[in-house]
Design a protein around this motif. Structure first.
Motif, short mmCIF file in Angstrom:
data_model
loop_
_atom_site.label_atom_id
_atom_site.label_comp_id
_atom_site.label_asym_id
_atom_site.label_seq_id
_atom_site.Cartn_x
_atom_site.Cartn_y
_atom_site.Cartn_z
N VAL A 80 33.06 51.13 44.41
CA VAL A 80 34.26 50.35 45.05
C VAL A 80 35.07 50.07 43.94
CG1 VAL A 80 35.01 48.26 46.07
CG2 VAL A 80 33.06 49.34 46.99
N LEU A 81 36.24 50.17 43.79
CA LEU A 81 37.12 49.78 42.76
C LEU A 81 37.97 48.74 43.14
CD1 LEU A 81 38.16 53.44 41.50
CD2 LEU A 81 36.18 52.17 40.85
N ASN A 82 38.01 47.63 42.26
CA ASN A 82 38.70 46.55 42.50
C ASN A 82 40.13 46.46 41.77
OD1 ASN A 82 36.68 45.49 44.06
ND2 ASN A 82 35.62 45.17 42.21
N PRO A 83 41.20 46.59 42.53
CA PRO A 83 42.47 46.55 42.01
C PRO A 83 42.89 45.38 41.18
CG PRO A 83 42.84 46.40 44.20
CD PRO A 83 41.33 46.46 43.86
N SER A 84 43.84 45.36 40.20
CA SER A 84 44.25 44.23 39.40
C SER A 84 45.52 43.40 40.17
CB SER A 84 44.73 44.68 38.09
OG SER A 84 43.90 45.40 37.27
N LYS A 85 45.86 44.21 41.09
CA LYS A 85 46.87 43.73 42.17
C LYS A 85 47.06 44.49 43.26
CE LYS A 85 51.06 44.82 41.12
NZ LYS A 85 52.64 44.75 40.24
N MET A 124 45.62 53.83 37.55
CA MET A 124 46.91 53.97 38.47
C MET A 124 48.00 52.64 38.06
SD MET A 124 46.47 53.45 42.79
CE MET A 124 47.56 53.99 44.00
N TRP A 125 49.27 53.42 38.52
CA TRP A 125 50.39 52.21 38.19
C TRP A 125 50.98 52.17 39.64
CZ3 TRP A 125 48.25 56.13 35.35
CH2 TRP A 125 48.10 55.97 33.95
N ASP A 126 52.12 51.25 39.69
CA ASP A 126 52.87 51.06 40.95
C ASP A 126 54.09 51.45 40.75
OD1 ASP A 126 53.90 49.15 39.14
OD2 ASP A 126 53.69 47.48 40.62
N LYS A 132 49.46 50.87 30.04
CA LYS A 132 48.13 50.50 30.73
C LYS A 132 48.35 50.49 32.32
CE LYS A 132 44.92 46.73 31.01
NZ LYS A 132 44.41 45.31 30.52
N GLY A 133 47.49 51.18 32.99
CA GLY A 133 47.43 51.03 34.44
C GLY A 133 47.59 49.71 34.84
N ASN A 134 48.66 49.37 35.81
CA ASN A 134 48.75 47.96 36.40
C ASN A 134 48.06 47.60 37.53
OD1 ASN A 134 50.50 49.24 37.98
ND2 ASN A 134 52.48 47.94 37.12
#
Length: 226
Positions: A40-45, A177-179, A198-200
């Motif tokens: 499981v990868l927990n996103p920063s946003k 990953m970036w938005d 940096k991937g946000n």
């Protein structure tokens, strides 16, 4: 009179949760097909997206259908990346899919990116810094938040319904990953190992993650235990 005791045995799978340390210069290894091993990868946003760039280094010898990246909300595969049974590569956004013919993944690390923008619908794969043909897909669409991102399995329900035949076998590293859509120069630089913005959403070096089942974390260029 002897007392009788009933002992119940249940199968047990281990879960490990990590936050803050990230996976800098490390690789996540899925050594065998399973229907229970994933990360499981927990996103920063939140993944409420009208554009994205998703990049990673992938190595696999599996040549049939396999999941590469899965973002699932309660009812939909919001963003899935597949190697299909016929050898094409596909992106699924909230149901519909689009297919690309690109050089196949193999036993050596490939730097793989996907870019998509809702405003134009332009979608592309990038392999070792080189872009595929651009296609128009899901113009005007918005990827919904409140889901879960995993690598290693394809959830046919919300974190369930795994199929051993679709599980990922191999190594994944440098997932970022970036938005928004990165420039072609940035993607080429990433492929060559340089740092860019940096991937946000996900930044591999300080990513928060949870290991489920038989998954190994190792230095990307070493055999020493982590």
């Amino acid at each position: 009179m002897k007392k009788m005791f009933l002992i119940l045995l249940f199968p047990c799978f281990f879960t490990f949760s990590f936050g803050g340390d990230g996976l800098h210069q490390k690789s996540v290894i899925f050594p065998e097909p399973t229907d229970y091993s994933y990360v499981v990868l927990n996103p920063s946003k939140p993944l409420h997206l009208t554009a994205f760039t998703l990049c990673m280094r992938v190595a696999t010898e599996k040549t049939d259908e396999t999941i590469i990246f899965a973002y699932r909300t309660q009812y939909y595969d919001e963003l899935n990346l597949w190697r299909e049974r016929n050898g094409t590569y596909s992106i699924y956004l909230s149901g519909p899919s689009i297919y690309f013919t690109i050089p196949p993944l193999n036993t050596f690390f490939t730097h793989l990116c996907v870019t998509w923008e809702s405003k134009s619908g332009l979608t592309a794969f990038w392999v070792n810094g080189k872009r595929s043909v651009r296609k128009v897909f899901r113009k005007g669409h918005t990827i919904r938040s409140e889901g879960t991102v995993i690598i290693g399995q394809d959830p046919d329900s919300f974190l369930g319904g795994f199929d051993i035949n679709q599980s990922f076998v191999g190594e994944i590293s440098d997932l970022n990953m970036w938005d928004y859509v990165l420039t072609s120069n940035d993607i080429a630089a990433l492929s060559d190992g340089y740092e860019v913005a940096k991937g946000n959403i996900f930044h591999w070096s300080d990513i928060s993650y949870e290991i489920k089942g038989n998954v190994i974390v190792q230095p990307i260029n070493d055999y020493s235990a982590v």
